[in-house]
Design a protein around this motif. Sequence first.
Motif, short mmCIF file in Angstrom:
data_model
loop_
_atom_site.label_atom_id
_atom_site.label_comp_id
_atom_site.label_asym_id
_atom_site.label_seq_id
_atom_site.Cartn_x
_atom_site.Cartn_y
_atom_site.Cartn_z
N LEU A 230 0.61 -0.98 -0.03
CA LEU A 230 -0.18 -0.30 0.07
C LEU A 230 0.30 1.21 -0.31
O LEU A 230 0.38 2.39 0.02
N TRP A 231 2.30 1.28 0.56
CA TRP A 231 3.04 2.07 0.20
C TRP A 231 3.03 3.55 -0.71
O TRP A 231 2.49 4.61 -0.88
N LYS A 232 2.58 2.85 -1.73
CA LYS A 232 3.27 4.37 -2.91
C LYS A 232 1.50 4.46 -2.41
O LYS A 232 0.94 5.56 -3.78
N THR A 233 0.38 4.03 -3.07
CA THR A 233 -0.97 4.67 -3.36
C THR A 233 -1.22 5.07 -1.81
O THR A 233 -2.08 6.55 -2.63
N TRP A 234 -1.07 4.87 -1.10
CA TRP A 234 -0.99 6.00 0.46
C TRP A 234 -0.03 7.14 0.75
O TRP A 234 -0.28 7.68 1.12
N GLY A 235 1.37 7.25 -0.74
CA GLY A 235 2.16 8.30 0.48
C GLY A 235 3.15 7.46 0.53
O GLY A 235 3.11 9.00 1.77
N LEU A 236 3.02 6.63 1.28
CA LEU A 236 4.03 7.18 2.73
C LEU A 236 5.19 6.64 2.20
O LEU A 236 5.97 6.76 1.14
N PRO A 237 6.11 6.67 3.40
CA PRO A 237 7.34 6.76 3.22
C PRO A 237 7.95 5.11 2.53
O PRO A 237 7.46 4.49 2.57
N ASP A 238 8.85 5.60 1.38
CA ASP A 238 9.65 4.69 0.59
C ASP A 238 10.23 3.67 1.73
O ASP A 238 10.97 4.32 2.32
N PRO A 239 9.59 2.14 1.56
CA PRO A 239 10.68 1.22 2.95
C PRO A 239 12.09 1.16 2.55
O PRO A 239 12.87 1.00 3.53
N LYS A 240 12.80 1.69 1.43
CA LYS A 240 14.63 1.86 1.09
C LYS A 240 15.02 2.81 2.25
O LYS A 240 15.73 2.73 2.60
N THR A 241 14.16 3.78 2.34
CA THR A 241 14.50 5.15 3.36
C THR A 241 14.64 4.63 5.01
O THR A 241 15.36 5.05 5.77
N SER A 242 15.05 3.55 4.92
CA SER A 242 14.56 3.25 6.69
C SER A 242 14.25 2.06 6.57
O SER A 242 13.61 0.78 7.12
N PRO A 243 15.57 0.71 5.39
CA PRO A 243 15.46 -1.11 5.57
C PRO A 243 15.61 -1.35 7.01
O PRO A 243 15.32 -2.60 7.55
N ALA A 244 15.89 -1.20 8.53
CA ALA A 244 16.23 -1.02 9.43
C ALA A 244 14.48 -1.50 10.20
O ALA A 244 14.37 -2.14 11.12
N LEU A 245 13.70 -0.81 9.78
CA LEU A 245 12.34 -0.43 9.97
C LEU A 245 11.48 -2.30 9.81
O LEU A 245 10.54 -2.27 10.13
N PHE A 246 12.45 -2.24 8.97
CA PHE A 246 10.90 -3.58 7.37
C PHE A 246 12.08 -4.93 8.15
O PHE A 246 11.96 -6.01 7.68
N ASP A 247 13.00 -5.00 8.99
CA ASP A 247 14.57 -6.48 9.00
C ASP A 247 13.44 -7.20 10.12
O ASP A 247 12.56 -6.91 10.79
#
Length: 247
Positions: A230-247
């Motif tokens: 959903l991040w692109k559709t909702w205009g949320l931060p790109d996951p690549k800007t904070s990889p540690a958040l998605f580990d």
Amino acid sequence: MRLLLLLLTLAVCQPVFALDSSVRQLIVSIAPTWDSSVGKLQLFERQKDTWMPVGEPVRVLYGKNGLAWGKGELGQEQQGIHKAERDKRAPAGVFALGTIYTYDKALPDGASYPFHTITAADAWVDDPLNPLYNQHVVIDPANPPPWFEKQKMRLDDPPHRWLVEIRHNSDPPVPGAGSAIFFHIQRGPDRPSAGCTVMTQPAIVRLIRWLRKGDNPHYVLLPREEYLRLWKTWGLPDPKTSPALFD
């Protein structure tokens, strides 16, 4: 005629549920799965058209049974399990923030955000049968209503020293869809909440000092797979800007 049809087609194809451009502070929390009670939380600030992380992610806890779609600004239209009162799930989606509630007389040094000091007259109603369900109420202490004793807010309870309102099921409240959702201090290192997002005291103080009402802060809570969908559709931060958040 062809040009008109093309314009209509483009309009229909545009994202319908994009995050409003007035939101310049975003709190993003990622859970591994829908049933996770532990995840991470990261602060972001909008710089022009780009979301930039602030600091490092912190560990947070959710409801004992994980997450369910909540009633906020985005997410309530999604298919799947939806939050209900006492389901011990934190609401997923995108939510505005409300008032900070505290039994202190002031916010931490450096903070600047609307707050309310709780007294013995304050209640937050979690009874779906009460017409004031999921609302903050200040009663007359000289003439308290019959329901007040069970609904009053806690005084001098360390985990409830700072309650940052997450506006789930607020506009308007739907009876039984979940109530009293906040950021607050966790009760133990591994003790989940009943549906709130909880963290250590240093983490929530940092969050409170960072918040600015004029930047229209919002909260995003999603399982990892849903965020990636959903991040692109909702205009949320790109996951690549904070990889540690998605580990």
